[in-house]
Design a protein around this motif. Structure first.
Motif, mmCIF file in Angstrom:
data_model
loop_
_atom_site.group_PDB
_atom_site.id
_atom_site.type_symbol
_atom_site.label_atom_id
_atom_site.label_comp_id
_atom_site.label_asym_id
_atom_site.label_seq_id
_atom_site.Cartn_x
_atom_site.Cartn_y
_atom_site.Cartn_z
ATOM 1 N N ALA A 146 23.708 -9.883 29.396
ATOM 2 C CA ALA A 146 23.165 -8.909 30.334
ATOM 3 C C ALA A 146 21.954 -8.256 29.691
ATOM 4 O O ALA A 146 21.942 -8.005 28.482
ATOM 5 N N VAL A 147 20.934 -7.997 30.494
ATOM 6 C CA VAL A 147 19.732 -7.301 30.021
ATOM 7 C C VAL A 147 19.599 -6.017 30.829
ATOM 8 O O VAL A 147 19.384 -6.048 32.044
ATOM 9 N N VAL A 148 19.757 -4.873 30.153
ATOM 10 C CA VAL A 148 19.712 -3.582 30.838
ATOM 11 C C VAL A 148 18.286 -3.051 30.851
ATOM 12 O O VAL A 148 17.473 -3.369 29.975
ATOM 13 N N ALA A 149 17.987 -2.241 31.848
ATOM 14 C CA ALA A 149 16.645 -1.681 31.985
ATOM 15 C C ALA A 149 16.718 -0.349 32.708
ATOM 16 O O ALA A 149 17.619 -0.113 33.522
ATOM 17 N N LYS A 150 15.758 0.531 32.399
ATOM 18 C CA LYS A 150 15.709 1.833 33.065
ATOM 19 C C LYS A 150 14.282 2.352 33.021
ATOM 20 O O LYS A 150 13.618 2.304 31.978
ATOM 21 N N GLY A 151 13.801 2.861 34.166
ATOM 22 C CA GLY A 151 12.481 3.464 34.200
ATOM 23 C C GLY A 151 11.555 2.783 35.184
ATOM 24 O O GLY A 151 11.916 1.799 35.845
ATOM 25 N N PHE A 152 10.335 3.298 35.269
ATOM 26 C CA PHE A 152 9.376 2.812 36.255
ATOM 27 C C PHE A 152 8.092 2.252 35.636
ATOM 28 O O PHE A 152 7.195 1.842 36.358
ATOM 29 N N ASP A 153 7.997 2.245 34.316
ATOM 30 C CA ASP A 153 6.789 1.721 33.686
ATOM 31 C C ASP A 153 6.647 0.228 33.960
ATOM 32 O O ASP A 153 7.640 -0.488 34.139
ATOM 33 N N TYR A 207 18.119 -5.429 25.667
ATOM 34 C CA TYR A 207 17.006 -4.861 26.419
ATOM 35 C C TYR A 207 15.732 -5.546 25.947
ATOM 36 O O TYR A 207 15.708 -6.245 24.918
ATOM 37 N N GLY A 208 14.665 -5.354 26.698
ATOM 38 C CA GLY A 208 13.388 -5.951 26.315
ATOM 39 C C GLY A 208 12.248 -5.287 27.043
ATOM 40 O O GLY A 208 12.446 -4.333 27.808
ATOM 41 N N GLY A 238 19.720 5.972 26.420
ATOM 42 C CA GLY A 238 18.865 5.830 25.249
ATOM 43 C C GLY A 238 17.688 4.900 25.417
ATOM 44 O O GLY A 238 16.766 4.898 24.591
ATOM 45 N N LEU A 239 17.669 4.110 26.488
ATOM 46 C CA LEU A 239 16.575 3.142 26.654
ATOM 47 C C LEU A 239 15.227 3.820 26.857
ATOM 48 O O LEU A 239 14.194 3.341 26.387
ATOM 49 N N VAL A 246 12.620 -15.733 26.324
ATOM 50 C CA VAL A 246 12.899 -14.301 26.201
ATOM 51 C C VAL A 246 12.973 -13.880 24.735
ATOM 52 O O VAL A 246 13.512 -14.599 23.884
ATOM 53 N N PHE A 247 12.439 -12.700 24.465
ATOM 54 C CA PHE A 247 12.557 -12.032 23.170
ATOM 55 C C PHE A 247 13.216 -10.690 23.458
ATOM 56 O O PHE A 247 12.610 -9.822 24.098
ATOM 57 N N LEU A 248 14.460 -10.507 22.996
ATOM 58 C CA LEU A 248 15.258 -9.348 23.376
ATOM 59 C C LEU A 248 15.879 -8.676 22.154
ATOM 60 O O LEU A 248 16.132 -9.312 21.133
ATOM 61 N N LYS A 249 16.154 -7.374 22.295
ATOM 62 C CA LYS A 249 16.850 -6.587 21.269
ATOM 63 C C LYS A 249 18.222 -6.183 21.795
ATOM 64 O O LYS A 249 18.419 -5.995 22.995
ATOM 65 N N LYS A 250 19.175 -6.025 20.874
ATOM 66 C CA LYS A 250 20.502 -5.556 21.272
ATOM 67 C C LYS A 250 20.403 -4.123 21.788
ATOM 68 O O LYS A 250 19.727 -3.286 21.205
ATOM 69 N N ALA A 251 21.097 -3.866 22.892
ATOM 70 C CA ALA A 251 21.063 -2.535 23.489
ATOM 71 C C ALA A 251 21.810 -1.533 22.619
ATOM 72 O O ALA A 251 22.822 -1.881 21.994
ATOM 73 N N PRO A 252 21.338 -0.286 22.553
ATOM 74 C CA PRO A 252 22.025 0.732 21.743
ATOM 75 C C PRO A 252 23.401 1.056 22.315
ATOM 76 O O PRO A 252 23.572 1.157 23.531
ATOM 77 N N ASP A 253 24.381 1.216 21.417
ATOM 78 C CA ASP A 253 25.744 1.602 21.809
ATOM 79 C C ASP A 253 26.341 0.679 22.860
ATOM 80 O O ASP A 253 26.991 1.118 23.806
ATOM 81 N N GLU A 254 26.074 -0.617 22.735
ATOM 82 C CA GLU A 254 26.557 -1.542 23.752
ATOM 83 C C GLU A 254 27.271 -2.740 23.132
ATOM 84 O O GLU A 254 27.310 -2.897 21.911
#
Length: 242
Positions: free
Chosen positions: A93-100, A132-133, A31-32, A118-126
């Protein structure tokens, strides 16, 4: 008996940390890729957007790579100073996905680990401690001054937030991450970066080669940044939080 109990507790904690930091499959990146990066124009706006605001330190990273580029995975951070949605010494933990370019991949740990605001949001379904951020909101560099203060290095990457020039102070940083090697850079790239980020150019040489390093020279003490977040409850920084 006390000593035996202490050993068991320490062993359990160490085991839990290793499991947490070495199992990337424990954290989903699902979903990220569908989440759009926000456009935030102030510290206050970023603090309102975020579920977690803190000074965090990199402990470990686990990223899958494609052609030497980060593709997905997570970083393991330790909370040093909590402002919103976290507590001191919490592990996240901070999850990430992609190449941008704005995907929130953290640098590998070196020395004691880099620190970031850091300014972070809670990861979906986690789980509650997975976030994530987006760059640069997820990793504004924090450096230690020569008197042990946390300093937000300026200029901030991409100059995303305007900062009153009266808040910015010259700094003598006592932090290994305040200086970095640019020997392999072109002189044009080095001079441009030094001008943009107010760096001192340091030259050295030996019998084989001349070396070039850049060193940051200014920033804003974090106690001057805290009021700009406009959060109701902000913990006091103590020496135990460094």
């Amino acid at each position: 008996m006390k000593y035996l109990t202490l050993i068991i507790i320490l062993a359990f904690n160490a085991s839990a940390q290793i499991t947490f930091s070495q199992n990337p499959n424990d954290f989903s990146t699902k979903g990220l890729e569908k989440i759009e990066a926000p456009t935030l124009t102030s510290f206050e706006q970023a603090a309102q957007w975020a579920d977690l605001v803190a000074i965090a330190q990199v402990d470990d990273i686990e990223y899958k790579k494609v052609r030497n580029l980060n593709a997905e995975g997570y970083a393991y951070l330790n909370i040093r100073v909590a402002y919103k949605g976290a507590i001191h010494d919490e592990s996240i933990a901070v999850v990430a996905k992609g190449f941008d370019d704005n995907i929130c991949y953290y640098p590998d740990r070196s020395n004691e680990g880099e620190r970031f605001l850091v300014f972070l949001k809670k990861a979906p379904d986690e789980k509650s401690n997975v976030y994530y951020g987006f760059k640069p909101y997820c990793q504004m560099q924090i450096l230690l001054s020569d008197i042990g203060q946390y300093i937000l290095r300026t200029p901030i990457d991409d100059n995303i937030f305007p900062i009153d020039s009266e808040l910015i102070e010259p700094q003598n940083f006592n932090d290994p991450h305040a200086q970095f090697d640019t020997t392999l850079w072109t002189s044009t790239k080095r001079d441009k970066y030094a001008s943009q980020y107010q760096c001192e150019v340091i030259e050295s040489e030996d019998t084989l080669q001349r070396y070039y390093h850049l060193r940051y020279t200014q920033g804003v003490p974090i106690y001057k940044i805290r009021p700009l977040l406009k959060l109701k409850h902000m913990p006091r920084i103590t020496s135990k939080q460094k």
